[in-house]
Write a protein that holds these residues in place. Sequence first.
Motif, short mmCIF file in Angstrom:
data_model
loop_
_atom_site.label_atom_id
_atom_site.label_comp_id
_atom_site.label_asym_id
_atom_site.label_seq_id
_atom_site.Cartn_x
_atom_site.Cartn_y
_atom_site.Cartn_z
N ALA A 117 19.62 20.09 1.30
CA ALA A 117 20.47 21.28 1.36
C ALA A 117 20.87 21.79 -0.02
CB ALA A 117 21.73 20.97 2.18
N SER A 118 20.63 21.00 -1.05
CA SER A 118 21.11 21.37 -2.38
C SER A 118 20.18 22.32 -3.12
CB SER A 118 21.30 20.10 -3.22
OG SER A 118 20.04 19.52 -3.47
N GLY A 119 19.04 22.65 -2.57
CA GLY A 119 18.07 23.46 -3.27
C GLY A 119 17.15 22.62 -4.14
N ARG A 120 17.54 21.37 -4.37
CA ARG A 120 16.69 20.44 -5.11
C ARG A 120 16.01 19.52 -4.11
NH1 ARG A 120 20.36 17.78 -9.52
NH2 ARG A 120 18.40 16.79 -10.06
N GLU A 121 14.91 18.95 -4.50
CA GLU A 121 14.16 18.11 -3.59
C GLU A 121 14.82 16.75 -3.42
OE1 GLU A 121 9.58 16.82 -2.68
OE2 GLU A 121 10.08 17.51 -4.67
N ALA A 122 15.02 16.34 -2.17
CA ALA A 122 15.56 15.02 -1.87
C ALA A 122 14.40 14.05 -1.73
CB ALA A 122 16.36 15.06 -0.58
N LEU A 123 14.62 12.83 -2.19
CA LEU A 123 13.61 11.79 -2.10
C LEU A 123 14.13 10.63 -1.26
CD1 LEU A 123 12.46 11.71 -5.83
CD2 LEU A 123 11.35 12.86 -3.93
N ARG A 124 13.21 10.00 -0.58
CA ARG A 124 13.52 8.82 0.23
C ARG A 124 12.86 7.64 -0.45
NH1 ARG A 124 10.80 5.71 4.12
NH2 ARG A 124 12.11 4.98 5.84
N ALA A 125 13.65 6.65 -0.83
CA ALA A 125 13.10 5.44 -1.43
C ALA A 125 13.28 4.29 -0.44
CB ALA A 125 13.82 5.12 -2.73
N SER A 126 12.29 3.44 -0.34
CA SER A 126 12.39 2.32 0.59
C SER A 126 11.79 1.07 -0.02
CB SER A 126 11.69 2.64 1.91
OG SER A 126 10.30 2.80 1.70
N VAL A 127 12.37 -0.05 0.37
CA VAL A 127 11.85 -1.37 0.00
C VAL A 127 11.62 -2.11 1.31
CG1 VAL A 127 12.31 -3.59 -1.10
CG2 VAL A 127 13.02 -1.49 -2.22
N SER A 128 10.40 -2.54 1.54
CA SER A 128 10.07 -3.37 2.70
C SER A 128 9.85 -4.79 2.21
CB SER A 128 8.81 -2.86 3.40
OG SER A 128 9.03 -1.57 3.92
N VAL A 129 10.45 -5.76 2.90
CA VAL A 129 10.35 -7.15 2.50
C VAL A 129 9.74 -7.95 3.65
CG1 VAL A 129 11.58 -9.17 1.64
CG2 VAL A 129 12.37 -6.88 1.01
N TYR A 130 8.74 -8.77 3.31
CA TYR A 130 8.02 -9.59 4.28
C TYR A 130 8.28 -11.06 3.97
CZ TYR A 130 5.58 -5.17 4.88
OH TYR A 130 5.29 -3.85 5.10
N ASN A 131 8.44 -11.87 5.01
CA ASN A 131 8.66 -13.30 4.79
C ASN A 131 7.36 -13.97 4.33
OD1 ASN A 131 7.14 -13.81 7.13
ND2 ASN A 131 8.91 -14.36 8.37
N PRO A 132 7.42 -15.22 3.90
CA PRO A 132 6.21 -15.90 3.41
C PRO A 132 5.07 -15.97 4.44
CG PRO A 132 8.14 -17.09 2.67
CD PRO A 132 8.62 -16.02 3.64
N GLN A 133 5.38 -15.82 5.72
CA GLN A 133 4.34 -15.82 6.74
C GLN A 133 3.75 -14.42 6.95
OE1 GLN A 133 7.51 -17.29 7.37
NE2 GLN A 133 6.64 -19.21 6.67
N GLY A 134 4.24 -13.41 6.24
CA GLY A 134 3.71 -12.06 6.32
C GLY A 134 4.38 -11.17 7.35
N LYS A 135 5.45 -11.63 7.97
CA LYS A 135 6.16 -10.83 8.98
C LYS A 135 7.22 -9.97 8.30
CE LYS A 135 9.06 -11.21 13.06
NZ LYS A 135 9.95 -12.09 13.80
N LEU A 136 7.27 -8.67 8.66
CA LEU A 136 8.28 -7.78 8.12
C LEU A 136 9.66 -8.26 8.55
CD1 LEU A 136 9.07 -5.11 6.67
CD2 LEU A 136 8.86 -4.00 8.90
N VAL A 137 10.54 -8.49 7.57
CA VAL A 137 11.90 -8.92 7.87
C VAL A 137 12.80 -7.69 7.97
CG1 VAL A 137 13.89 -10.29 7.11
CG2 VAL A 137 11.56 -11.12 6.69
N ARG A 138 12.78 -6.84 6.95
CA ARG A 138 13.60 -5.63 6.95
C ARG A 138 13.02 -4.59 6.01
NH1 ARG A 138 20.05 -7.03 6.91
NH2 ARG A 138 20.15 -7.55 9.10
#
Length: 131
Positions: free
Chosen positions: A92-113
């Motif tokens: 809404a500000s006229g400037r571009e909003a960005l979405r940043a995300s961090v995905s973390v996987y446990n040692p077995q390769g399953k997405l935790v969060r």
Amino acid sequence: MHMIDRDEGFTLLEMLIAFLILSTALVVANQSISSSVKAFSTTKDIRATDRLASEIFIGHLDDGGAVIGEEIGRSSEGYAWRIGRMPASGAASGREALRASVSVYNPQGKLVRTYVTYFVAPNDEQGNVDH
């Protein structure tokens, strides 16, 4: 003289009932322990990923507070992570909003969060966002 009474002791039916009760109690106890171990493991993963995601976000901020670049990596504990950013809709500000995300996987390769934050793109970066 003392007579031996043959009615002392347990009958086979009494022994089977006692065995059934004991078996049922052991199954319930085993399920309870299994649930506790799983809950502890999940809590451990969440605590580790919370800490790791915070470190990754902090390590990938520029001077203006914007997340820079895309990257993947692995922590010393074996958790894999991926940080990225993309344009966010509805600015809404006229400037571009960005979405940043961090995905973390446990040692077995399953997405935790996946952790997400939003910020406004710096002026020099309008229209030049990593995808």
